[in-house]
Design a protein around this motif. Sequence first.
Motif, PDB file in Angstrom:
ATOM      1  N   VAL A  48       0.833  -1.204   0.000  1.00  0.00           N
ATOM      2  CA  VAL A  48       0.000   0.000   0.000  1.00  0.00           C
ATOM      3  C   VAL A  48       0.866   1.251   0.000  1.00  0.00           C
ATOM      4  O   VAL A  48       0.590   2.213  -0.737  1.00  0.00           O
ATOM      5  CB  VAL A  48      -0.951  -0.005   1.210  1.00  0.00           C
ATOM      6  N   ARG A  49       1.931   1.258   0.810  1.00  0.00           N
ATOM      7  CA  ARG A  49       2.785   2.451   0.865  1.00  0.00           C
ATOM      8  C   ARG A  49       3.448   2.731  -0.477  1.00  0.00           C
ATOM      9  O   ARG A  49       3.567   3.889  -0.899  1.00  0.00           O
ATOM     10  CB  ARG A  49       3.849   2.281   1.958  1.00  0.00           C
ATOM     11  N   THR A  50       3.878   1.677  -1.170  1.00  0.00           N
ATOM     12  CA  THR A  50       4.514   1.870  -2.478  1.00  0.00           C
ATOM     13  C   THR A  50       3.525   2.408  -3.501  1.00  0.00           C
ATOM     14  O   THR A  50       3.801   3.385  -4.211  1.00  0.00           O
ATOM     15  CB  THR A  50       5.109   0.547  -2.982  1.00  0.00           C
ATOM     16  N   VAL A  52       2.328   6.156  -3.334  1.00  0.00           N
ATOM     17  CA  VAL A  52       3.137   7.188  -3.980  1.00  0.00           C
ATOM     18  C   VAL A  52       2.624   7.443  -5.395  1.00  0.00           C
ATOM     19  O   VAL A  52       2.440   8.596  -5.816  1.00  0.00           O
ATOM     20  CB  VAL A  52       4.626   6.775  -4.009  1.00  0.00           C
ATOM     21  N   ALA A  53       2.375   6.357  -6.135  1.00  0.00           N
ATOM     22  CA  ALA A  53       1.851   6.497  -7.498  1.00  0.00           C
ATOM     23  C   ALA A  53       0.483   7.166  -7.476  1.00  0.00           C
ATOM     24  O   ALA A  53       0.180   8.034  -8.308  1.00  0.00           O
ATOM     25  CB  ALA A  53       1.764   5.130  -8.165  1.00  0.00           C
ATOM     26  N   ALA A  54      -0.372   6.775  -6.516  1.00  0.00           N
ATOM     27  CA  ALA A  54      -1.709   7.354  -6.424  1.00  0.00           C
ATOM     28  C   ALA A  54      -1.646   8.848  -6.125  1.00  0.00           C
ATOM     29  O   ALA A  54      -2.375   9.647  -6.726  1.00  0.00           O
ATOM     30  CB  ALA A  54      -2.518   6.629  -5.348  1.00  0.00           C
ATOM     31  N   ALA A  55      -0.768   9.242  -5.215  1.00  0.00           N
ATOM     32  CA  ALA A  55      -0.668  10.645  -4.826  1.00  0.00           C
ATOM     33  C   ALA A  55      -0.161  11.513  -5.974  1.00  0.00           C
ATOM     34  O   ALA A  55      -0.739  12.562  -6.281  1.00  0.00           O
ATOM     35  CB  ALA A  55       0.254  10.784  -3.613  1.00  0.00           C
ATOM     36  N   LEU A  66      -0.529   2.183 -12.441  1.00  0.00           N
ATOM     37  CA  LEU A  66      -1.369   2.817 -11.430  1.00  0.00           C
ATOM     38  C   LEU A  66      -1.144   4.328 -11.382  1.00  0.00           C
ATOM     39  O   LEU A  66      -2.062   5.081 -11.049  1.00  0.00           O
ATOM     40  CB  LEU A  66      -1.088   2.201 -10.062  1.00  0.00           C
ATOM     41  N   LEU A  67       0.047   4.765 -11.725  1.00  0.00           N
ATOM     42  CA  LEU A  67       0.302   6.203 -11.813  1.00  0.00           C
ATOM     43  C   LEU A  67      -0.582   6.833 -12.885  1.00  0.00           C
ATOM     44  O   LEU A  67      -1.239   7.864 -12.655  1.00  0.00           O
ATOM     45  CB  LEU A  67       1.779   6.447 -12.124  1.00  0.00           C
ATOM     46  N   ALA A  72      -9.452  -4.221  -1.324  1.00  0.00           N
ATOM     47  CA  ALA A  72      -9.126  -3.398  -0.160  1.00  0.00           C
ATOM     48  C   ALA A  72      -8.051  -2.367  -0.517  1.00  0.00           C
ATOM     49  O   ALA A  72      -8.150  -1.197  -0.138  1.00  0.00           O
ATOM     50  CB  ALA A  72      -8.649  -4.289   0.993  1.00  0.00           C
ATOM     51  N   VAL A  73      -7.028  -2.800  -1.255  1.00  0.00           N
ATOM     52  CA  VAL A  73      -5.974  -1.876  -1.695  1.00  0.00           C
ATOM     53  C   VAL A  73      -6.571  -0.823  -2.619  1.00  0.00           C
ATOM     54  O   VAL A  73      -6.240   0.368  -2.533  1.00  0.00           O
ATOM     55  CB  VAL A  73      -4.840  -2.638  -2.398  1.00  0.00           C
ATOM     56  N   LYS A  74      -7.446  -1.261  -3.525  1.00  0.00           N
ATOM     57  CA  LYS A  74      -8.104  -0.318  -4.447  1.00  0.00           C
ATOM     58  C   LYS A  74      -8.823   0.777  -3.692  1.00  0.00           C
ATOM     59  O   LYS A  74      -8.742   1.956  -4.070  1.00  0.00           O
ATOM     60  CB  LYS A  74      -9.076  -1.096  -5.346  1.00  0.00           C
ATOM     61  N   ASN A  75      -9.524   0.434  -2.622  1.00  0.00           N
ATOM     62  CA  ASN A  75     -10.260   1.435  -1.853  1.00  0.00           C
ATOM     63  C   ASN A  75      -9.321   2.452  -1.203  1.00  0.00           C
ATOM     64  O   ASN A  75      -9.629   3.647  -1.152  1.00  0.00           O
ATOM     65  CB  ASN A  75     -11.120   0.751  -0.789  1.00  0.00           C
ATOM     66  N   VAL A  76      -8.174   1.984  -0.714  1.00  0.00           N
ATOM     67  CA  VAL A  76      -7.203   2.912  -0.117  1.00  0.00           C
ATOM     68  C   VAL A  76      -6.647   3.851  -1.180  1.00  0.00           C
ATOM     69  O   VAL A  76      -6.543   5.069  -0.963  1.00  0.00           O
ATOM     70  CB  VAL A  76      -6.062   2.132   0.563  1.00  0.00           C
ATOM     71  N   LEU A  77      -6.277   3.309  -2.340  1.00  0.00           N
ATOM     72  CA  LEU A  77      -5.711   4.145  -3.408  1.00  0.00           C
ATOM     73  C   LEU A  77      -6.733   5.164  -3.897  1.00  0.00           C
ATOM     74  O   LEU A  77      -6.386   6.331  -4.141  1.00  0.00           O
ATOM     75  CB  LEU A  77      -5.247   3.266  -4.570  1.00  0.00           C
ATOM     76  N   ALA A  78      -7.989   4.755  -4.040  1.00  0.00           N
ATOM     77  CA  ALA A  78      -9.033   5.695  -4.458  1.00  0.00           C
ATOM     78  C   ALA A  78      -9.216   6.797  -3.420  1.00  0.00           C
ATOM     79  O   ALA A  78      -9.414   7.969  -3.769  1.00  0.00           O
ATOM     80  CB  ALA A  78     -10.344   4.955  -4.679  1.00  0.00           C
ATOM     81  N   ALA A  79      -9.140   6.435  -2.128  1.00  0.00           N
ATOM     82  CA  ALA A  79      -9.258   7.436  -1.067  1.00  0.00           C
ATOM     83  C   ALA A  79      -8.115   8.442  -1.145  1.00  0.00           C
ATOM     84  O   ALA A  79      -8.310   9.648  -0.936  1.00  0.00           O
ATOM     85  CB  ALA A  79      -9.274   6.750   0.301  1.00  0.00           C
ATOM     86  N   ILE A  80      -6.913   7.960  -1.457  1.00  0.00           N
ATOM     87  CA  ILE A  80      -5.761   8.857  -1.564  1.00  0.00           C
ATOM     88  C   ILE A  80      -5.939   9.828  -2.733  1.00  0.00           C
ATOM     89  O   ILE A  80      -5.753  11.042  -2.590  1.00  0.00           O
ATOM     90  CB  ILE A  80      -4.463   8.046  -1.733  1.00  0.00           C
ATOM     91  N   VAL A  81      -6.297   9.293  -3.892  1.00  0.00           N
ATOM     92  CA  VAL A  81      -6.474  10.144  -5.073  1.00  0.00           C
ATOM     93  C   VAL A  81      -7.576  11.173  -4.834  1.00  0.00           C
ATOM     94  O   VAL A  81      -7.399  12.374  -5.100  1.00  0.00           O
ATOM     95  CB  VAL A  81      -6.797   9.290  -6.317  1.00  0.00           C
ATOM     96  N   ASN A  82      -8.715  10.726  -4.328  1.00  0.00           N
ATOM     97  CA  ASN A  82      -9.829  11.647  -4.096  1.00  0.00           C
ATOM     98  C   ASN A  82      -9.475  12.711  -3.064  1.00  0.00           C
ATOM     99  O   ASN A  82      -9.834  13.882  -3.222  1.00  0.00           O
ATOM    100  CB  ASN A  82     -11.067  10.871  -3.638  1.00  0.00           C
ATOM    101  N   SER A  83      -8.771  12.315  -2.010  1.00  0.00           N
ATOM    102  CA  SER A  83      -8.438  13.263  -0.949  1.00  0.00           C
ATOM    103  C   SER A  83      -7.449  14.315  -1.433  1.00  0.00           C
ATOM    104  O   SER A  83      -7.604  15.512  -1.154  1.00  0.00           O
ATOM    105  CB  SER A  83      -7.858  12.519   0.265  1.00  0.00           C
TER     106      SER A  83
END
Length: 261
Positions: free
Chosen positions: A80-82, A85-88, A154-155, A189-200
Amino acid sequence: MSIWDSLSVWEALAILAAGIGAGTINTIVGSGTLITFPVLLATGLPPVTATVSNALGLVPGSLSGAIGYREELRGQGRRVRTLAVAAAVGGVTGAVLLTLLPPTAFETIVPVLVALALVLVVLQPRISAAVRRRERRGTASGAADVGPALFCGLLLASVYGGYFTAAQGILYLSLMGMLLNDTLQRLNAVKNVLAAIVNSIAALFFLFVADFDWAAVLLIAVGSAAGGQIGAKVGRRLPPAVLRTVIVVVGVSAIVQLLLR
């Protein structure tokens, strides 16, 4: 003027219901924007303002869905941490593009993006089947096995998500399903975290540089937060064909509204 001043009770309820539906569907697979976006257009918001308001409103739903899947996130910290970065980076890039490109460019691009999202929604059963076949070929692993192909993919998907979120989750699931050896629920579950990061991140950027409507944001936020929990607990039991049909119908309506504006 806020749409709050001109909303009827039924329009407000429609936006709230759309938020619940979007939060539920986003947690299960993605594409919730194809429900909220047409509803916001129907209330009279310009397309860019509707997109920004939608992105802000869906943040609580993304966080709610990620919390609902917390058990499936165990053992995936490094992964998730790796990918975060791409999501952000992708999310802020997409948000910047949304504000820099002229509204006419958005109105030209978005019908194409919505159509692409609808194609992905229709193909989602085949994507899921491919993921399940991959699961059967090997044992599930929570290792942080993120390679350059997945990171770059994913980036780019996150750039799309920062610009227009529809079907972002499906892109994430298809990429991770092809390139990671893990169960579908853990990948979701990972998808939901990445979507939360992008949206936030996109929402934080929009707060300072873009026009949005607080009434729409509030209604979608309340609805999507509730929908995130529904998606995590109950939504998995809903017939997928019904969800896909609803998404396709509202997506087509969004394309029609955009082309007729």
